[in-house]
Design a protein around this motif. Structure first.
Motif: not given
Length: 499
Positions: A327-329, A332-335, A361-363
């Protein structure tokens, strides 16, 4: 003026001295281009309420004005300025840093004691021949002493509030010297280190010292023929102790090998090392020519060659707190995909913004390891207060601010760290990514969601009407978010549908 793109600069704003080191790298070894050192005695300017005096600030600014001229040939992104114990402690550090950054033209990073210890170890480790021995590294600065054990990497790190300036001022006031005060200084240092002796015991095979106090002691022993070059022994320390106690004032210290510029702070620094030898049963110590500034350079260069310690720290947090990495990734990818649309209006440099947004995003679900209720607050607290290797205090504060504001009502920090202010466009982007991925779906037609910005406080979202019709809950969330962001922090979210 042309710049040397292969050069890197580290500036250590220590409690006793300011050290500048400019170097390039060849075969992963430093090639020194320039060095500069000023005895600023910043710690001597702290009053009983930890306010930095105007005189001390001016001494520092005069030094920085000279240093700034030496930095003109180094690319700005390849310069790292680090503040240590005194700037950690000073209540008015922000006031000084504002003036100092105006002189230098680059930001100052305040680092924790354990981060300072890590950088010291990184510097010393690169000065020694690689082998499998475990080492105790000791660094006595102006206001703190760092203790680190490790082999190829540091394992135990501690920073203790004792240094050559602080102990000289406390136990040898106005330069007066006597045996009673010396014994008090040694006893105080032993008390500070004693809680850590057991955990450090049996963790090292060789002791290594670094920085000015220890190098000065080694130089005295060498010049007097009491020890081999770059070597310190208990008997050598006893010999220096007797020479110190022959004087009643620092001005009377006529010790062969002791430089004039170190005389005033020598008794305090010597007492600290004398106590460490006693309390930790150090049989002998080798002295390294490398210290925290060399560590800063290796750490800085690593960020350009895919060895960024901060990335490793984020991975460790994900593992330690069992964060949903997938979910974090996804967030992050979307951001990262949306970031170029708002980059022009960010108040944060784009490269820094990309890193901070990806790590946040990852955290962002870090706090779930503590409790589900208010987990964004728990995550933000951890990121503010934990020792995060590789991160400065300001970087931790910026990361914490993003995680705190990724959900619920956005809020500005009450008493922010100097140099840290909300970049609401970054906050808005993270919040939107979390809204769109709330159901943790593995696929999202993100190429159909266009995000742009036409101003510092404006985000424009354009998506197909058909998608909004198929996702009414997300559409409702977006409308609520637009109202909340505008009311709370003045961030305008304009949502438009297209055919």
């Amino acid at each position: 003026m042309s710049q040397n793109t292969e050069s890197y600069a580290a500036l250590d704003l220590g409690s006793n001295s300011f050290h500048l080191l400019i170097a390039s790298f060849k075969d992963n070894k430093l090639k020194i281009i320039d060095r500069h050192k000023d005895m600023v005695r910043l710690a001597a300017g702290l009053d009983e309420n930890d306010f930095l005096s105007e005189d001390a600030q001016q001494r520092a600014l005069d030094s920085l004005a000279k240093i700034a001229n030496r930095l003109t040939d180094v690319p700005r992104k390849q310069i790292r300025v680090v503040g240590t114990n005194t700037l950690r402690a000073a209540e008015n550090a922000g006031e000084f840093m504002r003036k100092a950054e105006a002189v230098l033209g680059v930001p100052i990073n305040i680092i924790s004691g354990t981060e300072e210890a890590r950088l010291v170890y990184l510097g010393v480790a690169n000065d020694l021949a690689p082998d499998n021995r475990t080492r105790l590294v000791v660094d006595i600065g102006g206001g703190s002493t760092e203790l680190v054990t490790g082999d190829h990497h540091p394992k135990l790190l501690e920073s203790l509030p004792m240094g050559c300036v602080s102990f000289s001022m406390r136990f040898f006031p106005n330069g007066s010297i006597n045996e009673k005060q010396f014994n008090k200084a040694v006893s105080a240092a032993r008390q500070l280190v004693s809680p850590y002796v057991e955990q450090f015991q049996d963790q090292w095979q060789e002791a290594v010292g670094s920085s000015g106090t220890i190098r000065s002691i080694a130089n005295i022993l060498s010049e007097q023929g009491l020890c081999d070059v770059g070597h310190i022994t208990p008997d050598g320390l006893k010999a220096i102790k007797s020479q110190i106690l022959q004087a009643s004032h620092t001005s009377e210290l006529k010790i062969q090998g002791l430089s004039d510029d170190r005389r005033d702070v020598f008794p305090g620094g010597f007492a600290v090392l004398y106590a460490l030898f006693k309390e930790m049963n150090i049989p002998d110590m080798h002295v390294s020519t490398y210290a925290v500034r060399e560590g800063i350079l290796y750490d800085l260069a690593g960020r350009f060659f895919h060895r960024d310690k901060r990335e490793e720290t984020v991975r460790q947090l994900i593992s330690q707190y069992r964060i949903d990495e997938n979910q974090g990734n996804r967030v992050a990818e979307l951001c990262t995909r949306w970031l170029p649309g708002i980059a022009e209006h960010l108040s944060t440099p784009v490269e820094e913004a990309e890193n901070l947004l990806r790590w946040a995003a990852q955290l962002h679900e870090l706090g779930l390891a503590i409790a589900h209720g208010g987990y964004h607050k728990h995550g933000a607290y951890i990121l503010t207060n934990a020792d995060l290797p590789g991160f400065s205090r300001q970087e931790q504060a910026r990361l914490s601010l993003l995680v705190l504001n990724h959900r619920r009502k956005p809020k500005s920090p009450d008493n922010g760290t100097y140099g840290v202010s909300p970049d609401w466009l970054l906050v808005g982007l993270l919040r939107l990514a979390c809204i769109f991925l709330r159901r943790r779906q593995t696929s999202l037609p993100s190429e159909e969601i266009n995000i742009n910005s036409s101003g510092a406080n404006q985000i424009e979202i354009s998506l197909p009407q058909s998608w909004l019709d198929e996702n009414p809950l997300t559409a409702a969330d977006l409308e609520e978010e637009a109202a909340l962001a505008q009311k709370s922090v003045g961030l305008q979210l304009e949502i438009s549908a297209r055919d």
